[in-house]
Design an enzyme around this catalytic site. Structure first.
Site, short mmCIF file in Angstrom:
data_model
loop_
_atom_site.label_atom_id
_atom_site.label_comp_id
_atom_site.label_asym_id
_atom_site.label_seq_id
_atom_site.Cartn_x
_atom_site.Cartn_y
_atom_site.Cartn_z
N GLN A 234 64.13 11.94 46.80
CA GLN A 234 63.83 10.92 45.80
C GLN A 234 62.98 11.44 44.64
O GLN A 234 62.94 10.82 43.58
CB GLN A 234 63.14 9.72 46.46
N HIS B 240 63.93 12.75 55.96
CA HIS B 240 64.00 11.51 55.17
C HIS B 240 65.38 11.47 54.50
O HIS B 240 65.51 11.54 53.27
CB HIS B 240 62.85 11.44 54.16
N ASN C 172 57.35 1.30 58.78
CA ASN C 172 57.64 0.92 57.39
C ASN C 172 57.99 -0.55 57.38
O ASN C 172 58.87 -0.99 58.12
CB ASN C 172 58.84 1.70 56.83
N TYR D 108 58.53 -4.11 54.76
CA TYR D 108 58.62 -4.67 53.42
C TYR D 108 58.74 -6.19 53.37
O TYR D 108 58.18 -6.82 52.49
CB TYR D 108 59.83 -4.06 52.67
N GLU E 61 65.85 5.61 43.75
CA GLU E 61 65.86 4.58 44.79
C GLU E 61 67.27 4.48 45.42
O GLU E 61 67.94 3.46 45.36
CB GLU E 61 65.36 3.24 44.22
#
Ligand code: PNW
Length: 485
Positions: A26, A131, A308, A310, A430
């Site tokens: 990213q 990742h 993680n 959100y 993203e």
């Protein structure tokens, strides 16, 4: 609901760690520099139609060439911890790390230089091994995470990484969000490598558990005694709550927690095996079963619980047509929830408190401390704007609400949360949304080849929080209880 939404300003526990996160694909760019092999995100993003605007990570934030910029931004903000990931195909271009012939010295040296810069700046590295950027060769030769061979190859990669960097790195995260890797990459196909098949998805899921466990035991057996670090896995989950008081909806929400989180967390932190609902609702042509030996290897294979988080969903039993009750589930959102730039992301701070308390109770956070390895919120644009948008009070409100609810989980429910990590240090690629969604606290000008960066207001808010270790109310009052933003 005032009680549920309010929280208390004030100090966090001593030694609480505040971190920023990024990921190699990213931010780095330099997609073919210094002998790096192609990975599945290179292939996926370079194929038209997969990513918005056909954006790629070819250049991204150019962090490969701007290590000093990134470290000095963090230093100015007073951050003491940084989570980033290594690019497997930089270290081993074909994904085969076992012998020196498969390793790329220039890639290995790159991360030595970066780690040295961090250490010099007194910033503690949290390093993710995977990742999402699987070396393309492994996808081509045995279908990547679908193939059992990936477990061995990941083990060899992990061994190389521990032996190279283990004297500089004390915090290891094996996999980031295996659920997203498998469900979006192999089950739905909206992420690399772009497959859409239920069996592929479940083979991937199964192999990620085994790959994590493999790397954990390699660290444990070969490196822990001399390097004295810690190792865990990062899982992603929304908070799933029954739509109303009905028992059927409560059970449906639990089934969803089992499938998204329990699939990894139960084997590693609880029983060694998949959750009951997962075993019951998936026959063994779809779901491979663990052997007794694998179960004993899985159980306890981590030092911390990486999370993680959100957003939140309300859940009803059965599918959209109201069929298949007791097996399926349908998710809903509330019209009052503020929606972020990402269409899946609604800001629901109270769900974060409930999730932390759930994890504390089910997986015993006294034994496995919770490290929040990502939380954040996005804006939407076209990625080609060159005028920095730095006034992001709405992002400060998001962070204040979530961090305030985390504080309640710690104070009221005794959840043992030791690390909080903001996603992200800076705007970046993203995934399938390309540069149209910005998650950073630092604004990046993607139209300028030099990639200049600017602090958003949220970066200054976070900097304050880090240096004082104390949360303030969003409205500037600090007389104890904060109202929801
Ligand atoms: C995480 N979803 O991904 C990743 O770890 C980051 O790399 C990413 O940039 C960040 O969250 C923001 O998206 C997710 O569709 C991607 O639900 C997609 C979803 C969830 C998490």
């Amino acid at each position: 609901d005032a009680e549920r939404d309010s929280f208390t300003a004030g100090k966090f526990p001593d030694n609480f760690k505040w971190s920023f996160a990024t990921a190699a694909y990213q931010i780095e760019g330099a997609w073919d520099a210094d002998g790096k092999g192609k990975n599945i995100w290179d292939t996926f993003s370079q194929t038209d139609g997969n990513v918005q605007n056909n954006d790629t990570g070819n250049d991204a934030c150019k962090s490969y060439y701007n290590m000093v910029r990134d470290v000095s931004n963090m230093k100015s903000l007073g951050v003491k911890d940084y989570r980033f990931s290594l690019s497997w195909a930089r270290l081993c271009p074909t994904g085969k790390c076992k012998d020196a012939s498969g390793q790329e010295k220039r890639g290995i040296d790159h991360y030595h230089k970066f780690l040295d810069l961090l250490i010099e700046a007194d910033i503690e590295p949290f390093v993710t091994l995977y990742h999402w950027d699987l070396p393309q060769n492994l996808e081509t030769t045995y279908k990547g995470w679908e193939g059992a061979q990936v477990v061995e190859d990941f083990g060899d990669y992990a061994r190389l990484v521990f032996s190279e960097y283990g004297h500089k790195v004390k915090n290891w995260i094996t996999l980031n969000e295996a659920e997203v890797v498998c469900d979006l990459g192999y089950g739905i196909g909206v992420f690399a490598p772009g497959k859409a098949n239920l069996k592929s998805q479940f083979d991937c899921r199964h192999h990620t558990v085994l790959a994590h466990t493999k790397a954990y035991h390699i660290y444990n057996d070969e490196f822990r005694a001399t390097q004295k670090g810690q190792i865990g896995i990062t899982m992603n989950t929304d908070w799933y709550e029954g739509f109303n008081e009905s028992k059927d909806n409560y059970d449906a929400a639990q089934r969803w927690m089992d499938l998204q989180l329990g699939f990894w967390a139960d084997p590693i932190y609880l029983t060694g095996d998949y959750p009951e609902s997962v075993l019951k609702n998936n026959n063994d042509t779809i779901l491979q079963r663990f052997t007794a030996e694998q179960i004993s290897q899985n159980k306890g294979a981590a030092d911390f619980f990486g999370l993680n988080h959100y957003t939140t969903r309300l859940v009803t039993d059965g599918n959209a047509a109201g069929e298949n009750k007791g097996v399926d589930y349908t998710q809903h959102t509330c019209p009052q929830w503020p929606q972020a730039g990402s269409e899946w992301l609604y800001s629901v701070p109270w769900g974060y408190k409930k999730l932390l308390t759930y994890i504390h109770n089910r997986y015993d956070s006294e034994q496995y401390p919770i490290y929040v390895t990502e939380n954040g919120v996005s804006s939407r644009g076209n990625g080609t704007d060159f005028e920095p948008e730095l006034d992001d009070q709405w992002r400060i409100d998001h962070y204040t609400g979530y961090i305030g609810q985390m504080k309640r989980a710690i104070d009221e429910d005794k959840a043992n949360v030791q690390v909080y990590t903001a996603w992200s240090l800076m705007d970046n690629f993203e995934w399938a949304s390309g540069y149209t969604e910005r998650f950073g606290m630092v604004w990046v000008n993607f139209t300028d080849p030099a990639r200049p960066t600017y602090f958003k207001d949220s970066a200054l808010f976070y900097s304050d929080l880090i240096t004082t270790n104390e949360l303030q109310c969003s409205d500037g009052t600090n007389d104890g209880t904060c109202k929801a933003a």
